[in-house]
Design an enzyme around this catalytic site. Structure first.
Site, PDB file in Angstrom:
ATOM      1  N   HIS A 179     -41.652  24.257  57.468  1.00 51.10           N
ATOM      2  CA  HIS A 179     -40.827  24.715  58.596  1.00 51.10           C
ATOM      3  C   HIS A 179     -39.344  24.780  58.238  1.00 51.10           C
ATOM      4  O   HIS A 179     -38.569  25.406  58.967  1.00 51.10           O
ATOM      5  CB  HIS A 179     -41.043  23.824  59.823  1.00 51.10           C
ATOM      6  CG  HIS A 179     -40.443  22.451  59.733  1.00 51.10           C
ATOM      7  ND1 HIS A 179     -41.170  21.343  59.363  1.00 51.10           N
ATOM      8  CD2 HIS A 179     -39.189  22.018  59.959  1.00 51.10           C
ATOM      9  CE1 HIS A 179     -40.392  20.287  59.380  1.00 51.10           C
ATOM     10  NE2 HIS A 179     -39.173  20.661  59.742  1.00 51.10           N
ATOM     11  N   ASP A 222     -47.712  21.725  56.211  1.00 49.81           N
ATOM     12  CA  ASP A 222     -46.256  21.797  56.367  1.00 49.81           C
ATOM     13  C   ASP A 222     -45.534  21.481  55.056  1.00 49.81           C
ATOM     14  O   ASP A 222     -44.552  20.723  55.035  1.00 49.81           O
ATOM     15  CB  ASP A 222     -45.786  20.842  57.461  1.00 49.81           C
ATOM     16  CG  ASP A 222     -44.381  21.175  57.954  1.00 49.81           C
ATOM     17  OD1 ASP A 222     -43.901  22.285  57.656  1.00 49.81           O
ATOM     18  OD2 ASP A 222     -43.763  20.325  58.610  1.00 49.81           O
ATOM     19  N   SER A 300     -35.825  16.670  57.413  1.00 56.52           N
ATOM     20  CA  SER A 300     -37.111  17.282  57.089  1.00 56.52           C
ATOM     21  C   SER A 300     -37.143  17.723  55.632  1.00 56.52           C
ATOM     22  O   SER A 300     -36.226  18.395  55.151  1.00 56.52           O
ATOM     23  CB  SER A 300     -37.371  18.486  57.991  1.00 56.52           C
ATOM     24  OG  SER A 300     -37.501  18.082  59.331  1.00 56.52           O
TER      25      SER A 300
END
Length: 455
Positions: A179, A222, A300
């Site tokens: 993402h 992911d 992230s």
């Protein structure tokens, strides 16, 4: 206006008394008189203060009257306005606190002793060393399709497409979250295309910028892999640990670039294991690591480290209502990362083992009164599952629905639903032979099946 200098405080007190007794009934001459009485040390309008009134309460009214007769006439409205403006803007109203100082002391006397910091405690020193060693393995990633925006307050807003990553090997492969570069991937980016800018920290403390080319990405976990053409002395691969041996309560460290602040360290503990992570990529990832180490937007793709400095997870999500850390963060375990990343590097995609059959969603299965197991809906005729004898859901006479096989276990591991089946099959490779435990109407069967590549 004509002003008279008065040397007697009694005159001033008398004038104030006249004003206080009949402030709105006095004539122009009387009102002017009360405002005209002053001394060379006191501003005339100060006489209207309460302090001045108390000081001049017992004066000579005859003298005041004589002064009034010799004074110019001023409108009461003008004089009252001047009094109001003076009281409003006089410096003592806003500058009542003044730095007077104390000349009886010296600077040396009021300066406390400054003690040397001395060496760090062993626990602090260990954390400092872990950060200094591993911070060079953490990179800052900027999605090339997103640009920081300067808002009206002058603050640079960091888009969600900015995140972190880790240096995987000396060949320049960078591991991050799907993402983080999801905006570029949504535009059908192909392998070899530049999808991000990667900032690598050099030994002299400077950030050096490189183009990040797409190698492969897996939305289901992911994860994504980029590659940079950077000198070997800048590439410091991170050490990978084993997340399968983690214990709740052990210490962990997170390094990343939250809100665009590069190379930030947060410390916490492992607060939970085997969590289902609802990733920003819109998928559910099993086996996640839960931590209370602060994880915020920008973290992230960064590493979660154990107390030895080994990678135990890739930070991926936070659980919060505000978008900032709430003490519950999640990371993809290193066991999953080690399995996925090599495939992305070699094939550009993940080759998954499984059954090429369609399973009923959990909601549909519950409506068909299936409370335990994964219900098979469709089985392609040329699949290995069809050859092994697995039956699909079908319609019988008069349109009655006949349930297909329900997989309730794989080898010795129970399966409660489709999600658990996918998690179990993730641990196998294409070509592995497994035994499916199946419930078929009132029968319990065991069927050996060779796993094939999942399309």
């Amino acid at each position: 206006m004509q002003m008279l200098a008065c040397n007697s405080w009694s005159l001033q007190k008398s004038a104030i008394d006249v004003f206080l007794q009949r402030p709105f009934l006095m004539g122009r001459r009387q009102l002017l008189c009360s405002a005209s009485v002053c001394s060379h040390d006191v501003h005339p309008l100060l006489l209207f203060s309460f302090g001045g009134c108390r000081a001049l309460r017992d004066g000579n009214k005859d003298i005041c009257a004589a002064i009034c007769r010799s004074s110019a006439i001023t409108a009461r409205r003008t004089l009252l306005a001047s009094v109001f403006m003076y009281l409003l803007y006089h410096p003592t109203r806003y500058l009542s606190a003044e730095a007077l100082g104390d000349p009886t002391v010296t600077i040396e006397e009021v300066t406390p002793p400054v003690f040397p910091s001395g060496p760090l405690f062993p626990t602090e020193d260990r954390i400092v060393q872990l950060f200094e060693k591993n911070t060079y393995s953490v990179v800052n990633i900027f999605d090339v399709t997103l640009r920081p925006q300067l808002n009206i307050t002058g603050v640079v807003e960091i888009p969600e497409g900015n995140g972190s990553g880790v240096i995987w090997d000396q060949q320049g492969h960078i591991v991050t979250n799907y993402h983080v570069i999801g905006n570029a991937l949504s535009r059908n980016a192909s392998p070899g295309q530049v999808v991000a800018k990667v900032n690598i920290l050099a030994s002299e403390g400077l950030q050096k910028n490189f183009e990040g080319k797409l190698i492969g990405a897996d939305r289901a976990k992911d994860l994504a892999v980029l590659k940079v053409e950077a000198p070997g002395d800048l590439l410091r691969p991170i050490n990978v640990g084993q997340s399968s041996f983690l214990k709740v309560g052990q210490q962990c460290l997170a390094i990343g670039n939250p809100f665009g602040f590069d190379h930030t360290l947060t410390v916490g503990v492992i607060s939970g294991l085997n969590r289902d992570i609802f990733s920003q990529a819109g998928v559910t990832i099993g086996g996640g690591i839960q931590t209370d180490a602060a994880i915020n937007p920008g973290n992230s793709g960064g590493p979660l480290l154990d107390s030895k400095g080994n990678l135990i997870g890739i930070n991926t999500a936070i659980f919060t209502q505000t978008g900032t850390s709430a003490g519950v963060g999640f990371a993809i375990p290193s066991t999953t990362v080690v399995k996925i990343v090599p495939q992305l590097i070699n094939f550009g995609r993940v080759v998954r083992a499984g059954l090429n059959v369609d399973f009923a969603p959990d909601l549909v299965a519950n409506q068909l009164n299936v409370r335990n197991g994964a219900l098979v809906l469709l089985v392609p005729g040329n699949s290995l599952a069809a050859k092994a004898g697995i039956l699909p859901t079908r319609r019988g006479f008069a349109g009655k629905i006949i349930l297909g096989d329900i997989i309730v276990g794989v080898d010795d591991r129970p399966v409660k639903n489709k999600g658990e089946l996918d998690k179990v099959l993730d641990e196998y490779k294409v070509g592995d032979k497994v035994v499916f435990k199946i419930q078929r109407e009132s029968e319990n069967l065991e069927l050996p099946v060779v796993l094939e590549e999942k399309s």
